[in-house]
Write a protein that holds these residues in place. Structure first.
Motif, short mmCIF file in Angstrom:
data_model
loop_
_atom_site.label_atom_id
_atom_site.label_comp_id
_atom_site.label_asym_id
_atom_site.label_seq_id
_atom_site.Cartn_x
_atom_site.Cartn_y
_atom_site.Cartn_z
N LEU A 1 34.64 50.43 46.28
CA LEU A 1 34.00 50.58 44.32
C LEU A 1 32.94 50.21 44.90
O LEU A 1 31.62 50.25 44.20
CB LEU A 1 35.05 49.85 43.66
CG LEU A 1 35.93 51.41 43.11
CD1 LEU A 1 36.78 50.92 41.92
CD2 LEU A 1 35.11 52.43 42.22
N ARG A 2 32.87 48.20 45.36
CA ARG A 2 31.71 46.89 45.50
C ARG A 2 30.82 47.62 46.16
O ARG A 2 29.94 47.07 46.35
CB ARG A 2 32.48 46.24 45.54
CG ARG A 2 33.18 45.18 44.52
CD ARG A 2 32.75 44.01 44.66
NE ARG A 2 34.19 43.25 43.43
CZ ARG A 2 34.97 42.84 44.07
NH1 ARG A 2 35.40 42.93 45.20
NH2 ARG A 2 35.77 42.00 43.38
N TYR A 3 31.42 49.39 47.39
CA TYR A 3 30.44 48.77 48.30
C TYR A 3 28.75 49.10 47.77
O TYR A 3 28.71 50.45 46.85
CB TYR A 3 30.75 49.71 48.87
CG TYR A 3 30.40 50.36 50.30
CD1 TYR A 3 29.82 49.72 51.63
CD2 TYR A 3 29.42 51.59 50.61
CE1 TYR A 3 29.70 49.72 52.93
CE2 TYR A 3 27.80 51.70 51.18
CZ TYR A 3 28.48 50.84 52.84
OH TYR A 3 28.34 51.35 54.30
N SER B 1 33.32 34.54 34.77
CA SER B 1 34.24 33.79 35.00
C SER B 1 36.05 34.23 35.19
O SER B 1 36.88 33.14 35.48
CB SER B 1 34.46 33.42 33.77
OG SER B 1 34.75 34.39 32.71
N GLY B 2 35.45 35.19 36.15
CA GLY B 2 37.22 35.83 36.72
C GLY B 2 37.51 37.37 35.80
O GLY B 2 38.75 37.46 35.45
N LYS B 3 36.50 37.49 34.62
CA LYS B 3 37.24 38.84 34.49
C LYS B 3 37.83 39.55 34.41
O LYS B 3 38.67 40.97 34.60
CB LYS B 3 36.63 39.23 32.84
CG LYS B 3 35.31 37.69 32.23
CD LYS B 3 34.45 38.50 30.87
CE LYS B 3 33.38 39.36 31.75
NZ LYS B 3 32.46 37.82 32.24
N SER B 4 36.68 40.36 35.20
CA SER B 4 36.67 41.78 36.51
C SER B 4 37.94 41.17 37.11
O SER B 4 38.65 42.57 37.01
CB SER B 4 35.37 42.16 36.82
OG SER B 4 34.04 42.02 36.48
N THR B 5 38.34 40.27 38.02
CA THR B 5 39.19 39.94 38.59
C THR B 5 40.21 40.02 37.97
O THR B 5 41.33 40.91 38.54
CB THR B 5 39.18 38.30 39.78
OG1 THR B 5 37.48 38.49 39.59
CG2 THR B 5 39.73 38.11 40.61
N LEU B 6 40.47 39.12 36.94
CA LEU B 6 41.35 39.64 36.26
C LEU B 6 41.78 40.88 36.06
O LEU B 6 43.12 41.50 36.35
CB LEU B 6 41.84 38.61 34.65
CG LEU B 6 43.11 38.78 33.68
CD1 LEU B 6 44.22 38.40 34.83
CD2 LEU B 6 43.05 38.06 33.06
N GLY C 1 34.17 36.14 28.09
CA GLY C 1 33.26 34.67 28.84
C GLY C 1 32.18 34.89 29.59
O GLY C 1 31.75 36.39 29.69
N PRO C 2 31.97 33.59 30.08
CA PRO C 2 30.94 33.84 30.97
C PRO C 2 30.61 34.16 32.40
O PRO C 2 31.89 35.13 32.87
CB PRO C 2 30.19 32.50 30.87
CG PRO C 2 31.25 31.32 30.41
CD PRO C 2 32.15 32.41 30.00
N SER C 3 29.37 34.89 32.57
CA SER C 3 29.76 35.74 33.66
C SER C 3 30.49 34.78 34.73
O SER C 3 29.94 33.98 35.17
CB SER C 3 28.23 35.94 34.83
OG SER C 3 27.42 37.59 35.41
N1 LIG Z 1 34.77 39.67 46.48
C1 LIG Z 1 34.54 38.63 46.25
N2 LIG Z 1 34.03 37.89 47.21
C2 LIG Z 1 33.74 36.13 46.72
N3 LIG Z 1 33.81 36.11 45.56
C3 LIG Z 1 34.03 36.75 44.28
C4 LIG Z 1 34.62 38.56 45.24
N4 LIG Z 1 34.59 38.94 43.97
C5 LIG Z 1 33.89 38.34 42.96
N5 LIG Z 1 33.90 36.87 43.74
C6 LIG Z 1 33.72 35.84 43.04
O1 LIG Z 1 34.65 35.81 41.62
C7 LIG Z 1 33.83 35.42 40.88
C8 LIG Z 1 34.85 35.56 39.82
O2 LIG Z 1 33.98 36.78 39.51
P1 LIG Z 1 34.63 38.18 38.92
O3 LIG Z 1 35.64 38.40 38.55
O4 LIG Z 1 33.44 39.87 38.93
O5 LIG Z 1 33.89 37.60 36.87
P2 LIG Z 1 33.73 38.27 35.60
O6 LIG Z 1 33.57 40.05 35.53
O7 LIG Z 1 34.04 37.37 34.34
O8 LIG Z 1 31.74 38.19 36.04
C9 LIG Z 1 32.62 34.88 40.86
O9 LIG Z 1 31.48 34.05 41.25
C10 LIG Z 1 32.25 36.47 42.30
O10 LIG Z 1 31.15 35.92 42.75
#
Ligand SMILES: Nc1ncnc2c1ncn2[C@@H]1O[C@H](COP(=O)(O)OP(=O)(O)O)[C@@H](O)[C@H]1O
Ligand SMILES: [Mg+2]
Lengths: 412, 227
Positions: free
Chosen positions: A409-411, B45-50, B41-43
C-alpha cells in the motif's frame, strides 16, 4: 474468493493492458505457429513419399546392378526359384533421345505382366497396353505426350522416332500413361515403356539393368532381401520398398524432432517475454495488490489472480498459434508452388553411362503434397506453450502473493 | 458497555538499516462497541501505525491487541485476511479504489472476496451507493469521479460486509470540508443504525467534536483521552 470472480478480475487486468497482453499472446503464438506450420510440411511430405512407395508395392524388392555386369536370364531364374517369391520382373532401362524432344528420356523394356510391378497401379489416359510380342509398340509417359508448355506432342497411333545407342527406330504409340507425378524411384511421366521382347532385339547384347522381385507376402520381405544379398554378393544392391519407406519415416521423424528443438528456442524467448511482462504487471500493480490484500484477499487468491493471467496468455497464445499455424501450413505449399520448379536437372546427366537403372533422383522436385496436421504436434505445441506461460508467471505471481499488504500500500 | 478493542502495552519498532525507531511505545487503550472515537496527535506520533495494527495490516513488536475477544496478533495470514475482510472496514486518505473497476464493482469487491453471490452483492452495492447519493455514478471509473465521490465509494466498500469496526485514516484529508461533514455523518449513521464502532484518525480540529471520545497520541504513547 470464488475462482470465477478471481478469473473475472484477472481478465479485467489483462484487458486494462490490452496491447501488452496481445503482444505477450503473440509471442507465445509464434512457437505454436512454427511447430504446426513446419511439422505439417514434414508429415505431409513423408506421407506423400511413403504413399508413392506403397503404390509401388510394399511387397516389391528392387535388385539393381552393383558392379559392371548386368543381370542375365540365369539370374532371373535363380531369383524366381527362391522361396516365397511370387514374381520376378526383369527390366532393361536405357536413356534415349526422342526426335522432337529436347531432353533425353528413359526407355524401359518390361513385359506386359511386369508393368504393374513397375508402376504399381496402371493408369492410362489413352490407348492400351501392349502385349508381349516383339513389335515396336510403346506406351509413353504423360510428359512425353504433352510438353511443359501444354502442347500435345504425341497421340495414340502416331509414330515416335527414338535413337537408342546408334540406331534410329520408328515405333507406334499405342498407349499414354496418366500423370504419375514425381515418384522417388521411377519417373513414369518421362518414361517410354516397350515390350521386353522387342527391347531385346534392339539391344541384343544387353543384360537386365533391374530386376523387381515380388514377394508372396510383405512379411517375407526381410528374409528374401537377405537371401538375394547372399546370392549376388557385391554384384547387386538390394533394396525393398519397405526398407526405403522405413528410412523415409525415420529421417522425417528425426527432422521433426530437430524442428521441435529449434522451435523450442522461440518458446524460451516467448517465456522470457512473458516473464518480463508479468513482472512488469505485478510491479506496476503493487499498490493495487496492497488494496486487494487490505480488503481481505488471501495470498493464494492473489497467486491465482496472477497465475491465471499466465494461463490465459498460454491458452489464447495456443489458440491464436493454432489458427495461424493451420493457415500457414496450407499456405506454405502454395507459396513453394508459386516459386516454381526447383530447376529440374537433366535426367541424362545423372547417369554417366547410357544404361540407367531408372533409380536416379527425380528430375522434377516440385512434387505436390498435402500438409498433415497431426494431433501429436498440436498437443506438444499447446501443452508446451501453456507450461511456458505458467512457468514464466510463477515467480511474479509468487512475489505478488507474498507481498506484505502495508508495504504494498505504501509503495510509490 | 461491552468492550470491542483492548490494546495492552503495544509497541511497534521500525528498523531502517541499523537504526531502530519505536513508532509506538506502550500504547494502552480500550474502545467500547458502538463508540465513535477520534484519534489525534502530531504527525509521526504513530496514529496510522496504531490503526494498521488494530486492523490486522501490520503486526506489533510487543503487546496485545484484542478485537471482539480475538487476539489478532495470534492470527495467521489467512485468518488475518478474513478478519480484514469481514470484521474491518478500512478507509484511507487516498481512497485506494481499483482503477479499472467501476464504482459499483469497487464496492462489490469486498463482498466478492467474502464469497457472497453476484446477485446479492450487486444489489447491496447499488443500495449503498444510493445511500451515498451516487446512484448515477455506479458505472463510472474512479478517474471519472471527484475526490469526495471517490471517498464515498470507498466508504460504501468499507461498509458492504457489515464490519463491526471501521478504521478511517484521515478520511477527510483529501476532500473539501463540506464533503468531509458528509463522511462524518455517514459514520454517525452507521454507528447509530448498525452499532458499528469507528476509529477515525484526523488532523481536522473541528471533527473530534462530532465524536464520542478523542484519543490523543504523542511520540507513540496515549497522552490524553477526552470524552
Ligand atoms: N515502514 C516504516 N518504516 C520506518 N519507519 C516508519 C514506517 N512507518 C512509519 N514509520 C515511522 O513511524 C512513525 C509513526 O508513523 P505513523 O504511524 O505513520 O504516524 P502518523 O500517522 O501519526 O503521522 C513515524 O516517525 C514514521 O516515520
Ligand atoms: Mg498517518
Amino acid at each position: 474468493m470464488n475462482i470465477l470472480d478471481i478469473l473475472t478480475l484477472s481478465w479485467r487486468q489483462l484487458k486494462q493492458r490490452k496491447s501488452r497482453s496481445i503482444l505477450t499472446i503473440l509471442a507465445i503464438a509464434v512457437g505454436v505457429t512454427s511447430i504446426i506450420a513446419l511439422s505439417s510440411q514434414v508429415e505431409g511430405v513423408q506421407h506423400e513419399i511413403v504413399q508413392s512407395l506403397e503404390t509401388l508395392g510394399p511387397e516389391n524388392i528392387m535388385v539393381t546392378v552393383g558392379g559392371r555386369t548386368l543381370f542375365a536370364d540365369a539370374d532371373v531364374v535363380r531369383l524366381a526359384s527362391l522361396e516365397d517369391v511370387a514374381a520376378v520382373t526383369p527390366v532393361i532401362n536405357t536413356n534415349v533421345e526422342v526426335f522432337g524432344l529436347d531432353e533425353p528420356v528413359t526407355l524401359m523394356g518390361v513385359s506386359s505382366l511386369g508393368i504393374e510391378n513397375v508402376l504399381g497401379e496402371i493408369k492410362l489416359s489413352a490407348g492400351a497396353l501392349y502385349t508381349d510380342v516383339p513389335a515396336p509398340q510403346v506406351v509413353i509417359g504423360s510428359k512425353i505426350a504433352v510438353d511443359d508448355l501444354g502442347e500435345t506432342q504425341f497421340v495414340v497411333g502416331q509414330p515416335i522416332v527414338i535413337q537408342a545407342s546408334s540406331t534410329i527406330n520408328t515405333m507406334a504409340v499405342i498407349g499414354i500413361l496418366d500423370d504419375y507425378g514425381a515418384s522417388l524411384i521411377f519417373q513414369p511421366d518421362n518414361t517410354i515403356l516397350i515390350p521386353l521382347t522387342y527391347m531385346k532385339t534392339l539391344m541384343p547384347r544387353s543384360g537386365y539393368t533391374l530386376i523387381i522381385v515380388t514377394a508372396e507376402n510383405p512379411e517375407n520381405i526381410d528374409q528374401i532381401t537377405e537371401q538375394i544379398g547372399y546370392v549376388f554378393g557385391d554384384r547387386a544392391s538390394v533394396t525393398s520398398i519397405k526398407q526405403i519407406s522405413n528410412t523415409v519415416v525415420t529421417i522425417t521423424s528425426q527432422i521433426n524432432i530437430l524442428l521441435v528443438g529449434v522451435v523450442s528456442i522461440s518458446f524460451i524467448a516467448a517465456g522470457l517475454g512473458t516473464f518480463n511482462i508479468m513482472m512488469i504487471s505485478v510491479l506496476e500493480r503493487i499498490r493495487e495488490i496492497g488494496i486487494l490484500k487490505a480488503i481481505g484477499m488471501k495470498d493464494k487468491s492473489v497467486l491465482t489472480l496472477y497465475m491465471s493471467q499466465g494461463f490465459f496468455i498460454g491458452i489464447f497464445g495456443s489458440i491464436m498459434g493454432l489458427g495461424l499455424g493451420i493457415a500457414a501450413a496450407f499456405a506454405i505449399p502454395l507459396l513453394l508452388g508459386e516459386m516454381g520448379d526447383f530447376g529440374p536437372p537433366d535426367p541424362g546427366s545423372n547417369m554417366p553411362s547410357s544404361q540407367s537403372s531408372g533409380m536416379g533422383p527425380p528430375g522434377d522436385m516440385s512434387f505436390a503434397y498435402t500438409p498433415i496436421i497431426s494431433l501429436q504436434y498440436v498437443v506438444i505445441a499447446v501443452v508446451a506453450s501453456i507450461i511456458i506461460a505458467l512457468l514464466s508467471s510463477a515467480y511474479p505471481s509468487w512475489k505478488a502473493a507474498r507481498m506484505k499488504p502495508l508495504d504494498a500500500l505504501r509503495y510509490e | 458497555m461491552e468492550q470491542l478493542i483492548v490494546v495492552e502495552d503495544l509497541w511497534k519498532t521500525y528498523r531502517v538499516g541499523d537504526i531502530e525507531f519505536p513508532a509506538l511505545r506502550g500504547v494502552e487503550t480500550r474502545v467500547n462497541k458502538g463508540e465513535f472515537v477520534a484519534i489525534v496527535g502530531p504527525s509521526g506520533s504513530g496514529k496510522s501505525t496504531l490503526l494498521h495494527i488494530v486492523g490486522g495490516l501490520d503486526s506489533p513488536t510487543r503487546g496485545r491487541v484484542i478485537v471482539n475477544d480475538v487476539d489478532i496478533s495470534k492470527l495467521n495470514s489467512d485468518k488475518l485476511a478474513e478478519y480484514r475482510n469481514r470484521d474491518i472496514g478500512f478507509i484511507f486518505q487516498f481512497f485506494n479504489l481499483i482503477p479499472y473497476l467501476s464504482a459499483v464493482e469497487n464496492v462489490e469487491l469486498s463482498s466478492a472476496i467474502a464469497n457472497v453471490n453476484r446477485k446479492t452483492r450487486r444489489a447491496k452495492a447499488i443500495k449503498l451507493l444510493e445511500v451515498f447519493n451516487l446512484t448515477d455514478k455506479t458505472s463510472k471509473k474512479p478517474t471519472e469521479l471527484s475526490g469526495g465521490e471517490q471517498q464515498r465509494v470507498a466508504i460504501a466498500r468499507a461498509l458492504i460486509n457489515d464490519p463491526i469496526l471501521i478504521l478511517a485514516d484521515e478520511p477527510t484529508g483529501n476532500i473539501d470540508s463540506e464533503t468531509g461533514y458528509g463522511v462524518i455523518e455517514a459514520f454517525r449513521k452507521s454507528v447509530e443504525n448498525f452499532g458499528t464502532t469507528v476509529l477515525m484518525v484526523t488532523h481536522d480540529i473541528e471533527l473530534p467534536k462530532f465524536c464520542d471520545r478523542t484519543i490523543m497520541l504523542k511520540d507513540g504513547k496515549v497522552i490524553e483521552e477526552v470524552a
